[in-house]
Design a protein around this motif. Structure first.
Motif, PDB file in Angstrom:
ATOM      1  N   VAL A  39      40.179-102.398 -39.551  1.00  0.00           N
ATOM      2  CA  VAL A  39      41.624-102.402 -39.812  1.00  0.00           C
ATOM      3  C   VAL A  39      41.791-103.021 -41.193  1.00  0.00           C
ATOM      4  O   VAL A  39      41.342-104.142 -41.429  1.00  0.00           O
ATOM      5  N   ASN A  40      42.400-102.255 -42.118  1.00  0.00           N
ATOM      6  CA  ASN A  40      42.358-102.608 -43.525  1.00  0.00           C
ATOM      7  C   ASN A  40      43.768-102.781 -44.098  1.00  0.00           C
ATOM      8  O   ASN A  40      44.459-101.807 -44.369  1.00  0.00           O
ATOM      9  N   ALA A  41      44.209-104.026 -44.236  1.00  0.00           N
ATOM     10  CA  ALA A  41      45.503-104.349 -44.859  1.00  0.00           C
ATOM     11  C   ALA A  41      46.649-103.541 -44.247  1.00  0.00           C
ATOM     12  O   ALA A  41      47.474-102.973 -44.956  1.00  0.00           O
ATOM     13  N   VAL A  42      46.701-103.522 -42.919  1.00  0.00           N
ATOM     14  CA  VAL A  42      47.757-102.756 -42.238  1.00  0.00           C
ATOM     15  C   VAL A  42      49.033-103.597 -42.151  1.00  0.00           C
ATOM     16  O   VAL A  42      49.015-104.736 -41.698  1.00  0.00           O
ATOM     17  N   SER A  43      50.139-103.013 -42.639  1.00  0.00           N
ATOM     18  CA  SER A  43      51.459-103.627 -42.504  1.00  0.00           C
ATOM     19  C   SER A  43      52.345-102.636 -41.778  1.00  0.00           C
ATOM     20  O   SER A  43      52.393-101.467 -42.158  1.00  0.00           O
ATOM     21  N   VAL A  51      60.154 -97.134 -29.628  1.00  0.00           N
ATOM     22  CA  VAL A  51      58.745 -96.784 -29.456  1.00  0.00           C
ATOM     23  C   VAL A  51      58.158 -96.486 -30.831  1.00  0.00           C
ATOM     24  O   VAL A  51      58.567 -95.531 -31.501  1.00  0.00           O
ATOM     25  N   THR A  52      57.230 -97.332 -31.259  1.00  0.00           N
ATOM     26  CA  THR A  52      56.530 -97.094 -32.520  1.00  0.00           C
ATOM     27  C   THR A  52      55.175 -96.489 -32.182  1.00  0.00           C
ATOM     28  O   THR A  52      54.416 -97.070 -31.402  1.00  0.00           O
ATOM     29  N   GLY A  53      54.898 -95.335 -32.730  1.00  0.00           N
ATOM     30  CA  GLY A  53      53.644 -94.639 -32.445  1.00  0.00           C
ATOM     31  C   GLY A  53      52.610 -94.938 -33.520  1.00  0.00           C
ATOM     32  O   GLY A  53      52.941 -95.030 -34.695  1.00  0.00           O
ATOM     33  N   VAL A  54      51.353 -95.094 -33.092  1.00  0.00           N
ATOM     34  CA  VAL A  54      50.239 -95.183 -34.044  1.00  0.00           C
ATOM     35  C   VAL A  54      49.287 -94.055 -33.696  1.00  0.00           C
ATOM     36  O   VAL A  54      48.840 -93.946 -32.558  1.00  0.00           O
ATOM     37  N   VAL A  55      49.003 -93.202 -34.674  1.00  0.00           N
ATOM     38  CA  VAL A  55      48.178 -92.035 -34.397  1.00  0.00           C
ATOM     39  C   VAL A  55      47.054 -91.916 -35.414  1.00  0.00           C
ATOM     40  O   VAL A  55      47.194 -92.314 -36.580  1.00  0.00           O
ATOM     41  N   GLY A  56      45.924 -91.407 -34.958  1.00  0.00           N
ATOM     42  CA  GLY A  56      44.773 -91.199 -35.835  1.00  0.00           C
ATOM     43  C   GLY A  56      43.586 -90.814 -34.976  1.00  0.00           C
ATOM     44  O   GLY A  56      43.588 -91.030 -33.763  1.00  0.00           O
ATOM     45  N   GLU A  57      42.563 -90.264 -35.628  1.00  0.00           N
ATOM     46  CA  GLU A  57      41.382 -89.813 -34.896  1.00  0.00           C
ATOM     47  C   GLU A  57      40.605 -90.995 -34.313  1.00  0.00           C
ATOM     48  O   GLU A  57      40.765 -92.127 -34.759  1.00  0.00           O
ATOM     49  N   ARG A 241      43.230 -97.565 -42.436  1.00  0.00           N
ATOM     50  CA  ARG A 241      44.420 -97.779 -43.261  1.00  0.00           C
ATOM     51  C   ARG A 241      45.594 -96.936 -42.782  1.00  0.00           C
ATOM     52  O   ARG A 241      45.396 -95.837 -42.250  1.00  0.00           O
ATOM     53  N   VAL A 242      46.808 -97.434 -43.041  1.00  0.00           N
ATOM     54  CA  VAL A 242      47.996 -96.619 -42.817  1.00  0.00           C
ATOM     55  C   VAL A 242      48.113 -95.646 -43.990  1.00  0.00           C
ATOM     56  O   VAL A 242      48.093 -96.064 -45.148  1.00  0.00           O
ATOM     57  N   VAL A 243      48.200 -94.345 -43.685  1.00  0.00           N
ATOM     58  CA  VAL A 243      48.337 -93.371 -44.774  1.00  0.00           C
ATOM     59  C   VAL A 243      49.743 -92.769 -44.835  1.00  0.00           C
ATOM     60  O   VAL A 243      50.143 -92.241 -45.867  1.00  0.00           O
ATOM     61  N   GLU A 244      50.479 -92.844 -43.715  1.00  0.00           N
ATOM     62  CA  GLU A 244      51.856 -92.331 -43.740  1.00  0.00           C
ATOM     63  C   GLU A 244      52.661 -92.986 -42.627  1.00  0.00           C
ATOM     64  O   GLU A 244      52.125 -93.245 -41.543  1.00  0.00           O
ATOM     65  N   VAL A 245      53.956 -93.255 -42.887  1.00  0.00           N
ATOM     66  CA  VAL A 245      54.881 -93.695 -41.847  1.00  0.00           C
ATOM     67  C   VAL A 245      56.059 -92.732 -41.840  1.00  0.00           C
ATOM     68  O   VAL A 245      56.754 -92.587 -42.854  1.00  0.00           O
ATOM     69  N   LEU A 246      56.238 -92.045 -40.701  1.00  0.00           N
ATOM     70  CA  LEU A 246      57.362 -91.121 -40.557  1.00  0.00           C
ATOM     71  C   LEU A 246      58.501 -91.863 -39.857  1.00  0.00           C
ATOM     72  O   LEU A 246      58.320 -92.342 -38.740  1.00  0.00           O
ATOM     73  N   PRO A 247      59.689 -91.964 -40.517  1.00  0.00           N
ATOM     74  CA  PRO A 247      60.768 -92.756 -39.926  1.00  0.00           C
ATOM     75  C   PRO A 247      61.358 -92.140 -38.657  1.00  0.00           C
ATOM     76  O   PRO A 247      61.939 -92.849 -37.846  1.00  0.00           O
ATOM     77  N   THR A 248      61.202 -90.818 -38.465  1.00  0.00           N
ATOM     78  CA  THR A 248      61.638 -90.173 -37.216  1.00  0.00           C
ATOM     79  C   THR A 248      60.578 -89.130 -36.850  1.00  0.00           C
ATOM     80  O   THR A 248      59.820 -88.681 -37.709  1.00  0.00           O
ATOM     81  N   PRO A 249      60.560 -88.726 -35.558  1.00  0.00           N
ATOM     82  CA  PRO A 249      59.559 -87.718 -35.184  1.00  0.00           C
ATOM     83  C   PRO A 249      59.825 -86.358 -35.818  1.00  0.00           C
ATOM     84  O   PRO A 249      58.936 -85.511 -35.865  1.00  0.00           O
ATOM     85  N   GLY A 317      62.316 -94.877 -49.489  1.00  0.00           N
ATOM     86  CA  GLY A 317      63.309 -95.003 -48.425  1.00  0.00           C
ATOM     87  C   GLY A 317      62.611 -95.511 -47.168  1.00  0.00           C
ATOM     88  O   GLY A 317      61.883 -96.491 -47.222  1.00  0.00           O
ATOM     89  N   ASP A 318      62.793 -94.793 -46.041  1.00  0.00           N
ATOM     90  CA  ASP A 318      62.147 -95.198 -44.784  1.00  0.00           C
ATOM     91  C   ASP A 318      60.761 -94.578 -44.616  1.00  0.00           C
ATOM     92  O   ASP A 318      60.057 -94.868 -43.669  1.00  0.00           O
ATOM     93  N   HIS A 319      60.425 -93.663 -45.505  1.00  0.00           N
ATOM     94  CA  HIS A 319      59.178 -92.917 -45.407  1.00  0.00           C
ATOM     95  C   HIS A 319      58.134 -93.640 -46.273  1.00  0.00           C
ATOM     96  O   HIS A 319      58.427 -93.999 -47.396  1.00  0.00           O
ATOM     97  N   ALA A 320      56.935 -93.862 -45.745  1.00  0.00           N
ATOM     98  CA  ALA A 320      55.879 -94.473 -46.559  1.00  0.00           C
ATOM     99  C   ALA A 320      54.700 -93.520 -46.632  1.00  0.00           C
ATOM    100  O   ALA A 320      54.398 -92.818 -45.666  1.00  0.00           O
ATOM    101  N   LEU A 321      54.033 -93.520 -47.774  1.00  0.00           N
ATOM    102  CA  LEU A 321      53.016 -92.507 -48.013  1.00  0.00           C
ATOM    103  C   LEU A 321      51.942 -93.052 -48.955  1.00  0.00           C
ATOM    104  O   LEU A 321      52.255 -93.709 -49.940  1.00  0.00           O
ATOM    105  N   ALA A 322      50.671 -92.738 -48.630  1.00  0.00           N
ATOM    106  CA  ALA A 322      49.564 -93.119 -49.513  1.00  0.00           C
ATOM    107  C   ALA A 322      48.819 -91.857 -49.915  1.00  0.00           C
ATOM    108  O   ALA A 322      47.852 -91.464 -49.259  1.00  0.00           O
ATOM    109  N   CYS A 323      49.314 -91.193 -50.952  1.00  0.00           N
ATOM    110  CA  CYS A 323      48.694 -89.935 -51.379  1.00  0.00           C
ATOM    111  C   CYS A 323      49.064 -89.641 -52.828  1.00  0.00           C
ATOM    112  O   CYS A 323      50.213 -89.828 -53.221  1.00  0.00           O
TER     113      CYS A 323
END
Ligand SMILES: Nc1ncnc2c1ncn2[C@@H]1O[C@H](COP(=O)(O)OP(=O)(O)O)[C@@H](O)[C@H]1O
Ligand SMILES: [Mg+2]
Length: 327
Positions: A39-43, A51-57, A241-249, A317-323
């Motif tokens: 887990v690498n510098a996750v905020s 309900v906050t979802g965390v998804v990944g392989e 790492r967190v690579v994206e946060v979607l503010p809504t589904p 805004g509410d969307h976060a992205l690492a790309c």
């Protein structure tokens, strides 16, 4: 655009800041110590009542994150604030009353419960561990209430796990997590080992409980389709790492990895269910991560910049992205 999230708010039950956990292992061939960061510098923020979802392989650090958030595992660095309290600074003695308020539900609930325990014993165990004295009549009422809440026939109370279906076992896991009347549940792939129709029932039960009891969930899954169906916000992880946060589904994903994950779909109706397509390309060795973006080797969009320069998580805004090259 600003760097992702630093401010704190009373609307959040849980706030995770720069949470990091590394593991070391010795290379079998050369005996050299190697370190990987699970887990690498996750905020991230977990808003109350949502309900906050965390998804990944598999292997991206979801279960490590779950255990860090509940302080069942010590972080290498970073903080977890629960209802304004920094858990990472609490002495062990202060954790016991706090533990009543946050619980973990596992993929296989009976992996943490003695198989020789009846449902009744399993449901009363958390109260016993917390040292809460109950009369025989109170204990029976508690068991009956927890079973009714989770859709289990109270006549099953004397049964043992091997006599139950997968769905019933998970209901026991959820009932047990609710025994101490927590405010916050971390659900670590609670439906991953169940048939799709049973998955839908468990998700329905979790939704009913959240509304009825005003619970806050951190819902962990490898299935983005399921997370989009169930969660208010979605946090996408790749190799720690967190690579994206979607503010809504419904927010359209912009990270190529999230796009690729969209192929793994949750559909309650088995007739309409699409097969889960595997992502192509090798996941890099977590002990030897590339210098730039960890997804670059598998990404159709990647350029020299991606291979050279790590993309920071940036808030828009509410969307976060690492790309470097979002879609
Ligand atoms: N106790 C541990 N010791 C060493 N490595 C670990 C430990 N726990 C997890 N890991 C490693 O951390 C990575 C993330 O694991 P995990 O959090 O279980 O991922 P996920 O739940 O997303 O499948 C994996 O590479 C795993 O092997
Ligand atoms: Mg896991």
């Amino acid at each position: 655009m600003t760097e992702a999230p630093s401010t704190r708010s009373a609307d959040n039950l849980v706030e995770i800041r720069a949470l990091t956990r590394s593991f070391s292992s010795r290379n079998q061939l050369f005996g050299k110590k190697r370190t990987m960061t699970a887990v690498n510098a996750v905020s991230l923020d977990v808003p109350r009542g949502k309900v906050t979802g965390v998804v990944g392989e598999s292997g991206c650090g979801k279960s490590t994150l779950a255990r860090l958030v509940l302080r069942l595992l010590e972080p290498s660095s970073g903080q977890v604030h629960f209802d304004g309290i920094d858990l990472t600074r609490q002495p062990a003695s202060a954790m016991r009353p706090l533990r009543q308020r946050m619980q973990l539900v596992f993929q296989d609930p009976y992996s943490s419960i003695d198989p020789r325990y009846s449902i009744r014993t399993a449901l009363l165990e958390p109260l016993r561990i917390q040292g809460l004295p109950l009369s025989e009549a109170e204990a029976s009422r508690t068991v009956e209430r927890l079973m009714a809440m989770t859709g289990l026939n109270p006549s099953l109370a004397p049964s043992y796990p091997h006599q139950l279906s997968g769905g019933q076992k998970q209901r026991v896991g959820i009932a047990r997590a609710l025994a101490l009347q927590p405010a916050f549940l971390v659900l670590d792939e609670p439906t991953a080992s169940l048939d799709v129709s049973i998955q839908a029932q468990i998700v329905g039960l979790l939704e009913k409980l959240r509304q009825g009891l005003g619970l806050t969930y951190l819902f962990i899954s490898h299935d983005l389709g399921l997370v989009r169906y169930f969660c208010d916000r979605i946090v996408v992880m790749y190799l720690g790492r967190v690579v994206e946060v979607l503010p809504t589904p419904r927010t359209p994903p912009r990270h190529p990895y999230t796009r690729a994950l969209m192929d793994s779909t949750f559909e309650p109706d088995p007739q309409r269910r699409r097969a889960i397509t595997r992502l192509s390309g090798e996941i890099p060795d977590a002990f030897d991560l590339p210098r730039g973006c960890a997804y670059a080797a598998r990404c159709p969009q990647s350029t020299d910049r991606c291979r050279a320069e790590h993309p920071p998580l940036v808030q828009d805004g509410d969307h976060a992205l690492a790309c470097h090259h979002p879609v």
